[in-house]
Design an enzyme around this catalytic site. Structure first.
Site, short mmCIF file in Angstrom:
data_model
loop_
_atom_site.label_atom_id
_atom_site.label_comp_id
_atom_site.label_asym_id
_atom_site.label_seq_id
_atom_site.Cartn_x
_atom_site.Cartn_y
_atom_site.Cartn_z
CG HIS A 38 -45.96 -5.64 -28.90
ND1 HIS A 38 -47.24 -6.00 -29.26
CD2 HIS A 38 -45.12 -6.50 -29.53
CE1 HIS A 38 -47.18 -7.06 -30.06
NE2 HIS A 38 -45.92 -7.37 -30.25
CG HIS A 61 -47.11 -5.83 -38.89
ND1 HIS A 61 -47.81 -5.96 -40.09
CD2 HIS A 61 -45.95 -6.52 -39.05
CE1 HIS A 61 -47.10 -6.70 -40.92
NE2 HIS A 61 -45.98 -7.05 -40.33
CG HIS A 106 -58.27 2.80 -42.58
ND1 HIS A 106 -58.14 1.78 -43.49
CD2 HIS A 106 -58.35 2.21 -41.36
CE1 HIS A 106 -58.16 0.62 -42.86
NE2 HIS A 106 -58.29 0.85 -41.57
CG HIS A 116 -58.56 -19.57 -34.25
ND1 HIS A 116 -57.68 -18.89 -35.06
CD2 HIS A 116 -58.17 -19.30 -32.98
CE1 HIS A 116 -56.80 -18.26 -34.32
NE2 HIS A 116 -57.07 -18.47 -33.04
CG ASN A 168 -43.07 -7.03 -44.28
OD1 ASN A 168 -43.47 -7.37 -45.40
ND2 ASN A 168 -41.93 -7.42 -43.78
NE ARG A 182 -43.94 -9.77 -48.25
CZ ARG A 182 -45.02 -9.23 -47.72
NH1 ARG A 182 -44.91 -8.32 -46.77
NH2 ARG A 182 -46.23 -9.60 -48.11
N GLY A 237 -35.17 -21.46 -42.82
CA GLY A 237 -34.00 -21.51 -41.97
C GLY A 237 -33.51 -20.17 -41.51
N GLY A 238 -34.42 -19.21 -41.41
CA GLY A 238 -34.05 -17.88 -40.95
C GLY A 238 -33.70 -17.84 -39.48
NE ARG A 239 -29.84 -13.70 -34.82
CZ ARG A 239 -30.23 -12.81 -33.91
NH1 ARG A 239 -31.27 -12.02 -34.17
NH2 ARG A 239 -29.59 -12.69 -32.76
#
Length: 303
Positions: free
Chosen positions: A99, A109, A148, A178, A111, A113, A261-263
């Site tokens: 940001h 952003h 792009h 929305h 990511n 994985r 249950g991640g941080r």
């Protein structure tokens, strides 16, 4: 399919986190990344979270590496894949959100994985996912086109059809139903990738990870010194509210992290440090703010 090598993926991801943090830090004269190492309370493993806050270029940015092992995949991972129910898992990834302080510099952003889902007496299931996307406040068409173009360059070695497919997936995924608007100008998004075999899929994931800085840093360097005032800052904070809405309502990574249950601190590092909401606000006709709504918050062929 070739046998997946978790150690190879982990080595690449740790190096990617280092490279991204080092190059972003070189753009920021007034703040440093702070590292926080943590353990996975709900299973085995953990990660290292690096956050830079209070900079003159990067108001807040987080780059997170995690490698966790759990006994059962959460509902967000099995909702569309019943074959994964009841499997344990390993999940490795690097996730980041930047940001910037200047409203003329877009939020970005990225990511990448890897998942491995295992069950006794059954063959393991594995897949790659990831991508990157751009969220401008005061957009420039040349920035969107260059973003792009770099996304397409990441995909070209893997087939001409890859960029159009994953570009569309990004437009569809980063869409606020929305609000009836895209989160920004898109980029790439892919998931459940295993059809090419482990080696080729891993190479594609690396290509996406390696192209993120090539896409983003030139934009930061072009825009970070542009003058702005209270009007631009107020609009930036208002539009950041949309980022919060998407992450808390739709983002599968956020849901997976919380349900498994991640941080929490590492999962929610993607949130902006400050965001505003205004009741029933709309931009003035003919204004730069209206330009964003009319020309950028919709799926578009930027090339």
């Amino acid at each position: 399919m070739t046998t997946p090598s978790i150690e190879s993926v982990k080595h690449y991801l740790l190096d990617l986190q280092d490279r991204i943090c080092n190059r972003l830090a070189a753009e920021e004269p007034d703040a440093l990344f702070e590292e926080d190492q943590w353990t996975y309370a709900s299973g085995i493993g953990g990660g290292r979270t690096r956050v830079l806050a209070g900079g003159s270029v990067i108001e807040q940015g987080g780059v997170n590496f995690s490698h966790v092992t759990g006994h059962t995949l959460p509902a967000s991972a099995t909702a569309h894949r019943a074959d994964l129910q009841g499997r344990g898992f390993q999940a490795l990834g690097v996730s980041l959100v930047i940001h910037p302080r200047n409203p003329y510099v877009p939020t970005s952003h990225a990511n990448v994985r890897f998942f491995l889902a295992e069950k006794e007496h059954e063959a393991p299931v594995w897949w790659f996912g990831g991508g990157f996307d751009l969220t401008p406040y005061y957009p420039f068409e040349e920035d969107a086109v260059a973003w792009h173009q770099t996304a397409r360059e990441a995909c070209i070695p893997f087939g001409e059809e890859v960029y159009p497919q994953y570009k569309k997936w990004c437009d569809d995924y980063f869409f606020l139903k929305h609000r009836n608007e895209t989160r920004g100008v898109g980029g790439l998004f892919f998931d459940d990738l295993n059809a090419w075999g482990f080696k080729r899929c891993f190479e594609f994931m690396q290509s996406v990870g390696d192209h993120y800085l090539n896409a983003y840093l030139p934009i930061v360097q072009r825009r970070k010194s542009m003058p702005f005032g209270e009007r631009e800052r107020a609009f930036q904070l208002y539009r950041r509210g949309r980022y919060v809405e998407f992450n808390l309502v739709y983002d599968r990574g956020t849901l997976f992290g919380l349900q498994s249950g991640g941080r929490t601190e590492s999962i929610l590092m993607s949130m902006p440090p400050v965001a505003h909401w205004r009741y029933n606000w709309s931009p003035e006709p003919g204004s730069p703010e209206e330009d964003l709504y009319l020309n950028y918050l919709k799926a578009r062929d930027w090339l």
